[in-house]
Design a protein around this motif. Structure first.
Motif, PDB file in Angstrom:
ATOM      1  N   UNK A 240      15.425 -38.002 -56.644  1.00 52.21           N
ATOM      2  CA  UNK A 240      16.429 -37.538 -55.691  1.00 52.21           C
ATOM      3  C   UNK A 240      16.010 -37.986 -54.298  1.00 52.21           C
ATOM      4  N   UNK A 241      16.844 -38.801 -53.673  1.00 51.97           N
ATOM      5  CA  UNK A 241      16.583 -39.300 -52.314  1.00 51.97           C
ATOM      6  C   UNK A 241      17.447 -38.503 -51.351  1.00 51.97           C
ATOM      7  N   UNK A 242      16.819 -37.832 -50.388  1.00 51.01           N
ATOM      8  CA  UNK A 242      17.566 -36.946 -49.502  1.00 51.01           C
ATOM      9  C   UNK A 242      17.378 -37.239 -48.028  1.00 51.01           C
ATOM     10  N   UNK A 243      16.550 -38.205 -47.676  1.00 52.55           N
ATOM     11  CA  UNK A 243      16.345 -38.516 -46.254  1.00 52.55           C
ATOM     12  C   UNK A 243      15.645 -39.865 -46.133  1.00 52.55           C
ATOM     13  N   UNK A 244      15.577 -40.364 -44.915  1.00 50.45           N
ATOM     14  CA  UNK A 244      14.805 -41.565 -44.613  1.00 50.45           C
ATOM     15  C   UNK A 244      14.153 -41.368 -43.248  1.00 50.45           C
ATOM     16  N   UNK A 245      13.156 -40.456 -43.217  1.00 51.94           N
ATOM     17  CA  UNK A 245      12.466 -40.218 -41.949  1.00 51.94           C
ATOM     18  C   UNK A 245      11.613 -41.417 -41.552  1.00 51.94           C
ATOM     19  N   UNK A 246      11.336 -42.301 -42.511  1.00 52.61           N
ATOM     20  CA  UNK A 246      10.606 -43.521 -42.186  1.00 52.61           C
ATOM     21  C   UNK A 246      11.439 -44.451 -41.307  1.00 52.61           C
ATOM     22  N   UNK A 247      12.771 -44.285 -41.355  1.00 53.65           N
ATOM     23  CA  UNK A 247      13.703 -45.112 -40.575  1.00 53.65           C
ATOM     24  C   UNK A 247      13.503 -46.599 -40.859  1.00 53.65           C
ATOM     25  N   UNK A 248      13.206 -46.895 -42.121  1.00 50.70           N
ATOM     26  CA  UNK A 248      13.046 -48.289 -42.548  1.00 50.70           C
ATOM     27  C   UNK A 248      13.808 -48.493 -43.848  1.00 50.70           C
ATOM     28  N   UNK A 249      14.284 -49.701 -44.094  1.00 53.46           N
ATOM     29  CA  UNK A 249      14.966 -49.954 -45.368  1.00 53.46           C
ATOM     30  C   UNK A 249      13.986 -49.911 -46.531  1.00 53.46           C
ATOM     31  N   UNK A 250      14.504 -49.651 -47.701  1.00 55.60           N
ATOM     32  CA  UNK A 250      13.691 -49.624 -48.914  1.00 55.60           C
ATOM     33  C   UNK A 250      13.973 -50.880 -49.727  1.00 55.60           C
ATOM     34  N   UNK A 251      12.927 -51.566 -50.123  1.00 54.99           N
ATOM     35  CA  UNK A 251      13.058 -52.721 -51.006  1.00 54.99           C
ATOM     36  C   UNK A 251      12.872 -52.241 -52.434  1.00 54.99           C
ATOM     37  N   UNK A 252      13.938 -52.317 -53.221  1.00 54.96           N
ATOM     38  CA  UNK A 252      13.939 -51.724 -54.558  1.00 54.96           C
ATOM     39  C   UNK A 252      14.031 -52.820 -55.609  1.00 54.96           C
ATOM     40  N   UNK A 253      13.180 -52.706 -56.620  1.00 53.79           N
ATOM     41  CA  UNK A 253      13.245 -53.573 -57.791  1.00 53.79           C
ATOM     42  C   UNK A 253      13.856 -52.741 -58.916  1.00 53.79           C
ATOM     43  N   UNK A 254      15.030 -53.122 -59.376  1.00 52.26           N
ATOM     44  CA  UNK A 254      15.695 -52.316 -60.409  1.00 52.26           C
ATOM     45  C   UNK A 254      14.859 -52.204 -61.682  1.00 52.26           C
ATOM     46  N   UNK A 255      13.925 -53.133 -61.871  1.00 50.97           N
ATOM     47  CA  UNK A 255      13.064 -53.059 -63.050  1.00 50.97           C
ATOM     48  C   UNK A 255      12.114 -51.871 -62.993  1.00 50.97           C
ATOM     49  N   UNK A 256      12.000 -51.243 -61.813  1.00 46.16           N
ATOM     50  CA  UNK A 256      11.136 -50.076 -61.682  1.00 46.16           C
ATOM     51  C   UNK A 256      11.761 -48.812 -62.247  1.00 46.16           C
ATOM     52  N   UNK A 257      13.087 -48.847 -62.506  1.00 46.52           N
ATOM     53  CA  UNK A 257      13.676 -47.616 -63.036  1.00 46.52           C
ATOM     54  C   UNK A 257      14.614 -47.809 -64.224  1.00 46.52           C
ATOM     55  N   UNK A 258      15.344 -48.936 -64.320  1.00 48.88           N
ATOM     56  CA  UNK A 258      16.315 -49.001 -65.420  1.00 48.88           C
ATOM     57  C   UNK A 258      15.664 -49.091 -66.798  1.00 48.88           C
ATOM     58  N   UNK A 259      14.493 -49.743 -66.983  1.00 49.09           N
ATOM     59  CA  UNK A 259      13.904 -49.727 -68.330  1.00 49.09           C
ATOM     60  C   UNK A 259      13.457 -48.329 -68.764  1.00 49.09           C
ATOM     61  N   UNK A 260      13.285 -47.436 -67.776  1.00 52.08           N
ATOM     62  CA  UNK A 260      12.858 -46.067 -68.093  1.00 52.08           C
ATOM     63  C   UNK A 260      14.047 -45.125 -68.301  1.00 52.08           C
ATOM     64  N   UNK A 261      15.257 -45.657 -68.227  1.00 47.83           N
ATOM     65  CA  UNK A 261      16.446 -44.811 -68.318  1.00 47.83           C
ATOM     66  C   UNK A 261      16.389 -43.674 -67.302  1.00 47.83           C
ATOM     67  N   UNK A 262      15.834 -43.969 -66.151  1.00 49.10           N
ATOM     68  CA  UNK A 262      15.734 -42.979 -65.078  1.00 49.10           C
ATOM     69  C   UNK A 262      17.020 -42.971 -64.270  1.00 49.10           C
ATOM     70  N   UNK A 263      17.308 -41.849 -63.652  1.00 46.26           N
ATOM     71  CA  UNK A 263      18.492 -41.745 -62.811  1.00 46.26           C
ATOM     72  C   UNK A 263      18.088 -41.507 -61.370  1.00 46.26           C
ATOM     73  N   UNK A 264      18.903 -42.015 -60.449  1.00 46.73           N
ATOM     74  CA  UNK A 264      18.647 -41.887 -59.018  1.00 46.73           C
ATOM     75  C   UNK A 264      19.823 -41.137 -58.394  1.00 46.73           C
ATOM     76  N   UNK A 265      19.525 -40.069 -57.673  1.00 48.01           N
ATOM     77  CA  UNK A 265      20.553 -39.256 -57.028  1.00 48.01           C
ATOM     78  C   UNK A 265      20.379 -39.314 -55.516  1.00 48.01           C
ATOM     79  N   UNK A 266      21.479 -39.417 -54.816  1.00 52.87           N
ATOM     80  CA  UNK A 266      21.460 -39.291 -53.365  1.00 52.87           C
ATOM     81  C   UNK A 266      21.968 -37.920 -52.964  1.00 52.87           C
ATOM     82  N   UNK A 267      21.450 -37.399 -51.865  1.00 50.47           N
ATOM     83  CA  UNK A 267      21.868 -36.077 -51.403  1.00 50.47           C
ATOM     84  C   UNK A 267      21.975 -36.073 -49.890  1.00 50.47           C
ATOM     85  N   UNK A 268      23.086 -35.525 -49.394  1.00 55.16           N
ATOM     86  CA  UNK A 268      23.277 -35.319 -47.955  1.00 55.16           C
ATOM     87  C   UNK A 268      24.122 -34.066 -47.804  1.00 55.16           C
ATOM     88  N   UNK A 269      23.538 -33.019 -47.216  1.00 51.77           N
ATOM     89  CA  UNK A 269      24.155 -31.695 -47.236  1.00 51.77           C
ATOM     90  C   UNK A 269      25.479 -31.649 -46.493  1.00 51.77           C
TER      91      UNK A 269
END
Length: 330
Positions: A240-269
């Motif tokens: 669950x990603x809910x903030x970016x206090x780092x104020x930097x973009x994230x470089x994501x490799x989809x191979x880090x999560x799709x082979x694991x059948x993992x899910x990614x959720x965004x949250x903004x209240x």
């Protein structure tokens, strides 16, 4: 009344004490006499002009508060003048003020025994942690959760909520002192990310979980840490990603999560509430837990309203633990 306003975007010094007209509650609104207001990273981003949802100037900040009902508008029931309450979002002019008019749908009675300073730090951080863990991640007893930025307001809330659920909690923070302090709220492991930078933090989580990875990772940091969170989660896990206090973009490799059948959720209240989420039932349950002593809301520092600039400066040092609160009544 007194308020703190920004007339231009910039650093903490643009927060200026001013006198402004008292707000008047309209139909369906509650006028809250603010006793204490929580300081959030969203406030700092809005002040700097870097928040992803721009708001026009001049602007009085403040997303959460505790105080008493001063008056109610037409059609409001169940809330009477003198009642102790918590409120979140939608305030006119904002909660960095002595008075704020708030939609009644954003106001919850405050249980006896809950300190107003603690109550002012509950609505944003605690509802965020509660919704992310219970509604998005659907955390279950016996699962393992990594809480990034565990010494923050959201982090300390998440550690307690997860531990009370019966999960194994790994509290991650950017120093040994902060990680150990956060672990004191019920975490089973403290992870000092300064000692395990980058990929080493991923390897440490894998070691702590016997190579399986975590069931849930709650990421309030963003930037490079979000990419690490994707590698720390295990098969069928949830990030669950809910903030970016780092104020930097994230470089994501989809191979880090799709082979694991993992899910990614965004949250903004804020967006969630605008799309129909009613935070009051969750906030009532959280407040009951605080009143019963099940949960603690750590408040590191309080500042008078006219010293909001000092509160923001402390927040942006990223050295604080728990919540920072402004006091609006002498």
């Amino acid at each position: 009344m007194r308020a703190v306003r920004i007339d231009t975007f910039g650093g903490p010094d643009v927060l200026t004490p001013v006198e402004v007209p008292d707000p008047v509650p309209g139909p369906g609104e509650v006028l809250v006499r603010v006793e204490a207001a929580g300081v959030n990273r969203a406030d700092a981003l809005a002040r700097a002009g870097t928040y992803h949802r721009a708001r026009p100037l001049p602007l009085v900040l403040g997303l959460e508060a505790a105080g008493t009902v001063a008056a109610v508008g037409e059609g409001v029931t169940g809330l009477a003048p003198g009642s102790r309450v918590m409120a979140m979002g939608g305030a006119t002019p904002g909660f960095y003020a002595e008075l704020a008019a708030v939609p009644a749908t954003r106001v919850v009675p405050l249980p006896d025994g809950v300190d107003p300073h603690a109550a002012a730090g509950m609505p944003i951080a605690w509802v965020t942690a509660w919704y992310c863990l219970h509604r998005l991640a659907r955390l279950k007893e016996g699962e393992t959760v990594v809480v990034q930025a565990a010494a923050s307001g959201v982090g300390t809330a998440a550690v307690q909520i997860a531990a009370h659920t019966g999960a194994r909690v790994i509290a991650a923070a950017r120093s040994a002192g902060k990680a150990g302090w956060a672990a004191g709220f019920g975490a089973h492991e403290a992870l000092d990310t300064s000692a395990f930078p980058g990929e080493a933090a991923v390897e440490e989580v894998l070691r702590l979980t016997g190579g399986r990875g975590a069931d849930v990772v709650l990421d309030a940091v963003g930037g490079d840490v979000f990419a690490q969170s994707l590698r720390q989660v295990g098969f069928g896990g949830r990030v669950v990603a809910l903030a970016n206090v780092a104020l930097r973009p994230s470089t994501v490799d989809t191979r880090d999560f799709y082979p694991k059948n993992a899910s990614v959720h965004g949250f903004q209240l804020t967006g969630l509430v605008e799309h129909g989420y009613d935070p009051r039932p969750d906030l009532r349950e959280i407040a009951a837990g605080v009143a019963a002593g099940t949960y603690r809301v750590p408040v590191e520092a309080t500042f008078p309203l006219d010293q909001a600039s000092r509160a923001h400066a402390l927040l942006e040092q990223r050295a604080s633990r728990g919540k920072i609160v402004l006091t609006a009544q002498d």
